[in-house]
Design a protein around this motif. Structure first.
Motif, PDB file in Angstrom:
ATOM      1  N   ILE A 108       0.870  -1.171   0.000  1.00  0.00           N
ATOM      2  CA  ILE A 108       0.000   0.000   0.000  1.00  0.00           C
ATOM      3  C   ILE A 108       0.909   1.224   0.000  1.00  0.00           C
ATOM      4  CG2 ILE A 108      -1.978  -1.075   1.166  1.00  0.00           C
ATOM      5  CD1 ILE A 108      -0.962   0.070   3.804  1.00  0.00           C
ATOM      6  N   SER A 109       0.395   2.363  -0.450  1.00  0.00           N
ATOM      7  CA  SER A 109       1.222   3.566  -0.490  1.00  0.00           C
ATOM      8  C   SER A 109       1.353   4.157   0.914  1.00  0.00           C
ATOM      9  CB  SER A 109       0.614   4.605  -1.430  1.00  0.00           C
ATOM     10  OG  SER A 109      -0.550   5.169  -0.851  1.00  0.00           O
ATOM     11  N   ARG A 110       2.434   4.870   1.119  1.00  0.00           N
ATOM     12  CA  ARG A 110       2.644   5.502   2.422  1.00  0.00           C
ATOM     13  C   ARG A 110       1.535   6.509   2.728  1.00  0.00           C
ATOM     14  NH1 ARG A 110       7.421   6.276   5.723  1.00  0.00           N
ATOM     15  NH2 ARG A 110       7.096   8.029   7.162  1.00  0.00           N
ATOM     16  N   ASP A 111       1.116   7.253   1.735  1.00  0.00           N
ATOM     17  CA  ASP A 111       0.056   8.241   1.950  1.00  0.00           C
ATOM     18  C   ASP A 111      -1.258   7.562   2.331  1.00  0.00           C
ATOM     19  OD1 ASP A 111      -1.057  11.000   1.747  1.00  0.00           O
ATOM     20  OD2 ASP A 111      -2.232  10.077   0.146  1.00  0.00           O
ATOM     21  N   SER A 112      -1.583   6.456   1.639  1.00  0.00           N
ATOM     22  CA  SER A 112      -2.813   5.727   1.984  1.00  0.00           C
ATOM     23  C   SER A 112      -2.745   5.194   3.407  1.00  0.00           C
ATOM     24  CB  SER A 112      -3.030   4.562   1.014  1.00  0.00           C
ATOM     25  OG  SER A 112      -3.275   5.031  -0.290  1.00  0.00           O
ATOM     26  N   ALA A 113      -1.589   4.659   3.778  1.00  0.00           N
ATOM     27  CA  ALA A 113      -1.416   4.121   5.123  1.00  0.00           C
ATOM     28  C   ALA A 113      -1.535   5.222   6.172  1.00  0.00           C
ATOM     29  CB  ALA A 113      -0.071   3.416   5.243  1.00  0.00           C
ATOM     30  N   ALA A 114      -0.903   6.368   5.933  1.00  0.00           N
ATOM     31  CA  ALA A 114      -0.945   7.461   6.906  1.00  0.00           C
ATOM     32  C   ALA A 114      -2.364   7.993   7.067  1.00  0.00           C
ATOM     33  CB  ALA A 114       0.007   8.578   6.472  1.00  0.00           C
ATOM     34  N   ARG A 115      -3.089   8.118   5.965  1.00  0.00           N
ATOM     35  CA  ARG A 115      -4.474   8.594   6.060  1.00  0.00           C
ATOM     36  C   ARG A 115      -5.366   7.582   6.778  1.00  0.00           C
ATOM     37  NH1 ARG A 115      -6.557   8.684   1.386  1.00  0.00           N
ATOM     38  NH2 ARG A 115      -4.775   8.285   0.000  1.00  0.00           N
ATOM     39  N   PHE A 116      -5.142   6.316   6.529  1.00  0.00           N
ATOM     40  CA  PHE A 116      -5.864   5.246   7.222  1.00  0.00           C
ATOM     41  C   PHE A 116      -5.593   5.318   8.725  1.00  0.00           C
ATOM     42  CE2 PHE A 116      -5.846   0.756   8.727  1.00  0.00           C
ATOM     43  CZ  PHE A 116      -7.158   0.401   8.434  1.00  0.00           C
ATOM     44  N   MET A 117      -4.327   5.478   9.082  1.00  0.00           N
ATOM     45  CA  MET A 117      -3.948   5.564  10.483  1.00  0.00           C
ATOM     46  C   MET A 117      -4.533   6.816  11.137  1.00  0.00           C
ATOM     47  SD  MET A 117      -2.102   3.127  11.742  1.00  0.00           S
ATOM     48  CE  MET A 117      -1.635   4.150  13.123  1.00  0.00           C
ATOM     49  N   LEU A 118      -4.533   7.918  10.416  1.00  0.00           N
ATOM     50  CA  LEU A 118      -5.070   9.159  10.975  1.00  0.00           C
ATOM     51  C   LEU A 118      -6.563   9.014  11.257  1.00  0.00           C
ATOM     52  CD1 LEU A 118      -4.533  12.058  11.826  1.00  0.00           C
ATOM     53  CD2 LEU A 118      -4.886  12.770   9.441  1.00  0.00           C
ATOM     54  N   LYS A 119      -7.273   8.328  10.362  1.00  0.00           N
ATOM     55  CA  LYS A 119      -8.688   8.064  10.617  1.00  0.00           C
ATOM     56  C   LYS A 119      -8.870   7.273  11.916  1.00  0.00           C
ATOM     57  CE  LYS A 119     -11.014   4.863   8.208  1.00  0.00           C
ATOM     58  NZ  LYS A 119     -11.831   4.226   7.141  1.00  0.00           N
ATOM     59  N   MET A 120      -8.023   6.298  12.126  1.00  0.00           N
ATOM     60  CA  MET A 120      -8.111   5.468  13.328  1.00  0.00           C
ATOM     61  C   MET A 120      -7.889   6.289  14.594  1.00  0.00           C
ATOM     62  SD  MET A 120      -5.896   2.210  11.974  1.00  0.00           S
ATOM     63  CE  MET A 120      -6.077   1.173  13.380  1.00  0.00           C
ATOM     64  N   VAL A 121      -6.818   7.085  14.613  1.00  0.00           N
ATOM     65  CA  VAL A 121      -6.494   7.786  15.864  1.00  0.00           C
ATOM     66  C   VAL A 121      -7.471   8.934  16.129  1.00  0.00           C
ATOM     67  CG1 VAL A 121      -4.078   7.087  15.805  1.00  0.00           C
ATOM     68  CG2 VAL A 121      -4.738   9.296  14.815  1.00  0.00           C
ATOM     69  N   ARG A 122      -8.007   9.541  15.082  1.00  0.00           N
ATOM     70  CA  ARG A 122      -9.059  10.543  15.301  1.00  0.00           C
ATOM     71  C   ARG A 122     -10.287   9.898  15.915  1.00  0.00           C
ATOM     72  NH1 ARG A 122      -8.362  13.923   9.584  1.00  0.00           N
ATOM     73  NH2 ARG A 122      -6.945  15.524  10.424  1.00  0.00           N
ATOM     74  N   PHE A 123     -10.596   8.709  15.465  1.00  0.00           N
ATOM     75  CA  PHE A 123     -11.728   7.974  16.040  1.00  0.00           C
ATOM     76  C   PHE A 123     -11.440   7.624  17.503  1.00  0.00           C
ATOM     77  CE2 PHE A 123     -14.138   4.144  17.023  1.00  0.00           C
ATOM     78  CZ  PHE A 123     -15.391   4.441  16.515  1.00  0.00           C
ATOM     79  N   LEU A 124     -10.238   7.126  17.774  1.00  0.00           N
ATOM     80  CA  LEU A 124      -9.875   6.782  19.151  1.00  0.00           C
ATOM     81  C   LEU A 124      -9.917   7.999  20.061  1.00  0.00           C
ATOM     82  CD1 LEU A 124      -6.909   4.338  18.475  1.00  0.00           C
ATOM     83  CD2 LEU A 124      -9.081   3.732  19.584  1.00  0.00           C
ATOM     84  N   HIS A 125      -9.524   9.150  19.530  1.00  0.00           N
ATOM     85  CA  HIS A 125      -9.490  10.371  20.330  1.00  0.00           C
ATOM     86  C   HIS A 125     -10.880  10.755  20.829  1.00  0.00           C
ATOM     87  CE1 HIS A 125      -8.332  14.751  21.016  1.00  0.00           C
ATOM     88  NE2 HIS A 125      -7.436  14.066  21.690  1.00  0.00           N
ATOM     89  N   LYS A 126     -11.913  10.346  20.103  1.00  0.00           N
ATOM     90  CA  LYS A 126     -13.293  10.669  20.482  1.00  0.00           C
ATOM     91  C   LYS A 126     -14.011   9.491  21.145  1.00  0.00           C
ATOM     92  CE  LYS A 126     -13.829  14.023  16.703  1.00  0.00           C
ATOM     93  NZ  LYS A 126     -14.579  14.348  15.462  1.00  0.00           N
ATOM     94  N   SER A 127     -13.328   8.354  21.254  1.00  0.00           N
ATOM     95  CA  SER A 127     -13.968   7.142  21.777  1.00  0.00           C
ATOM     96  C   SER A 127     -13.934   7.110  23.301  1.00  0.00           C
ATOM     97  CB  SER A 127     -13.258   5.899  21.228  1.00  0.00           C
ATOM     98  OG  SER A 127     -13.395   5.819  19.829  1.00  0.00           O
ATOM     99  N   ASP A 128     -14.739   6.230  23.861  1.00  0.00           N
ATOM    100  CA  ASP A 128     -14.762   6.049  25.311  1.00  0.00           C
ATOM    101  C   ASP A 128     -13.388   5.655  25.834  1.00  0.00           C
ATOM    102  OD1 ASP A 128     -17.443   6.600  25.387  1.00  0.00           O
ATOM    103  OD2 ASP A 128     -18.089   4.521  25.729  1.00  0.00           O
ATOM    104  N   SER A 129     -12.989   6.281  26.919  1.00  0.00           N
ATOM    105  CA  SER A 129     -11.800   5.844  27.649  1.00  0.00           C
ATOM    106  C   SER A 129     -12.000   6.200  29.109  1.00  0.00           C
ATOM    107  CB  SER A 129     -10.521   6.475  27.096  1.00  0.00           C
ATOM    108  OG  SER A 129     -10.507   7.866  27.353  1.00  0.00           O
ATOM    109  N   TYR A 130     -11.183   5.607  29.957  1.00  0.00           N
ATOM    110  CA  TYR A 130     -11.353   5.738  31.398  1.00  0.00           C
ATOM    111  C   TYR A 130      -9.974   5.998  32.000  1.00  0.00           C
ATOM    112  CZ  TYR A 130     -15.489   3.346  29.751  1.00  0.00           C
ATOM    113  OH  TYR A 130     -16.613   2.995  29.033  1.00  0.00           O
TER     114      TYR A 130
END
Length: 444
Positions: free
Chosen positions: A98-120
């Motif tokens: 996969i391209s580096r740009d595709s991977a970075a955008r995929f990862m950014l989507k993940m961490v933005r989601f985690l940033h808004k997800s439930d945590s304790y």
């Protein structure tokens, strides 16, 4: 015995509610007569599809398993398995699948989601809803923070932060969010004012799960990261007086003529030598308790030797068909080991041991692929497990089993994930704090 079994199977016990339900896959093409390098390429690339093609479409996080289970439908994503999946994405990027740009955008989507997800207290639950980020309870009282799963997640995230070091907006944002998430983890909260780390905490049930984590098992990475924390670290005493103080930490006995420095007799399931060591490089890693290369290699050799000797006379066991660890099995889910053997072989056990036993792991890989491929090779690589005595072959795949296959094969081939994770300054500081020595640590 009940208490000992619970500790031996610590991670597996938490997953025990999982039924071995299955769905049908179309058998993937299986090229013949591949040389060793081409076969490793194929296995890594095919297994990677689990974390790319099958990622949750909203969050990008890794689904717990390929079959719907737990009556929750297809939304269940796993924090620990996502950590393994993140490392798999890095492998795919480096190998240019996969391209580096595709991977970075995929990862950014993940961490933005985690940033808004439930945590304790900065710690994520075992399961999230991949569409909403809300906690999915693992059990009635396990409905809050899971420090072990979160540690597996951050093993991957810190590795990604070291890899995606480009000077562009996507990679800068990715690194920043990972650092924010990392710095928010209140490791010291999970001592419960004692000198040990607790696995769980819930806003509804407090410390009711009551699981102080003592070694030796799959949780070493949690103690290393807790000591590495920037804002809320734990003291070295938590490691030495918590993790390293139990009646199943030191061993030193021989099994099948092979010395086992740490852990339960016969070593327990092989994931003990995989999960923490996707990022922690065991080569030259030592503390006052063990040489972790010796520990992991000998654990693997004992596991294999048990299958070669096959004291229970299970069908198919042998020098090319070995590997006991936690997985689905014909009657549910279990943590397989020499002392808990029902005839179930789990491909991730031998394949994730490639760094420790490359010749024996290649022997097993060729057997799985060439001899059993018609039954266990699929669009996402090998199925979770099989039991020839029972004539049972899983149709399922689990994130926590697929991920280590890709990562540990890559660590065997190039050391990529080890180099990245061990380069994190926080990790080096934490290892020093706990008294570890490693070629990766400045000054060692």
């Amino acid at each position: 015995m009940v208490g000992v079994a619970f500790n031996v199977d610590s991670y597996a016990q938490k997953r025990k509610p999982a039924p071995a339900a299955s769905v049908e896959f179309n058998a993937a093409a299986r090229p013949k007569n591949l040389d060793d390098s081409a076969l490793l390429d194929l296995v890594q690339k095919q297994t990677f599809r689990y974390f790319w093609d099958f990622a949750h479409p909203v969050s990008g996080l890794s689904r717990e398993r390929s079959n719907n289970a737990y009556s929750y439908g297809p939304e269940v994503v796993t924090t620990g398995g996502t950590g393994f999946g993140i490392m798999a994405v890095i492998v795919a990027t480096e190998r240019k699948w996969i391209s580096r740009d595709s991977a970075a955008r995929f990862m950014l989507k993940m961490v933005r989601f985690l940033h808004k997800s439930d945590s304790y207290h900065g710690v994520f639950p075992h399961w999230l809803n991949g569409a909403t980020g809300k906690t999915i309870p693992f059990s009635r009282k396990d409905d809050g923070a899971d420090l072990v799963e979160t540690s597996f997640l951050f093993q991957g995230l810190l590795t990604a932060r070291q890899y995606f070091n480009g000077d562009n907006a996507t990679e800068r944002d990715l690194r920043n969010i990972i650092s924010w998430l990392w710095n928010d983890i209140e490791w010291d909260w999970f001592t419960n004012n004692q000198e040990v780390l607790y696995w769980h905490w819930s806003p509804n049930n407090g410390w009711a799960m009551n699981f102080p984590v003592r070694g030796f098992n799959e949780c070493l990475i949690m103690y290393v990261l807790a000591a590495s924390g920037e804002r809320y670290p734990v003291s070295a005493n938590v490691y030495h007086r918590g993790w390293a103080q139990s009646n199943f930490f030191k061993n030193g006995k021989e099994f099948y003529g092979i010395k086992l420095p740490l852990g339960f007799d016969y070593g327990g399931p092989l994931f003990f030598s995989h999960y923490s060591f996707l990022g922690l490089d065991p080569r030259g890693l030592e503390d006052q308790y063990a040489d972790y290369w010796e520990q992991n290699r000998n654990h693997t050799l004992i596991n294999r030797e048990h299958c070669v000797r096959n004291p229970n006379n299970f069908k198919g066991y042998g020098a090319s068909n070995w590997g006991l660890t936690a997985s689905d099995t014909y009657h549910g889910y279990d943590a397989h080991s020499p002392s808990n053997d029902n005839g179930t072989i789990t491909p991730t056990a031998a394949l994730s041991a490639f760094p420790y036993t490359p010749e024996y792991s290649m022997q097993a890989l060729k057997h799985f692929y060439n001899e059993l491929g018609d039954k266990i090779w699929t669009e996402y690589g090998f199925v979770d497990a099989f039991n020839e005595t029972q004539n049972w072959y899983a149709k399922s795949h689990l994130a926590i089993d697929q991920g280590p296959i890709i990562v540990m094969i890559e660590n065997y081939r190039t050391g990529l994930l080890w180099k990245l994770f061990m380069s994190a300054p926080e990790v080096q500081k934490g290892l020093k704090k706990l008294g570890f020595k490693s070629p990766h640590i400045s000054g060692d």
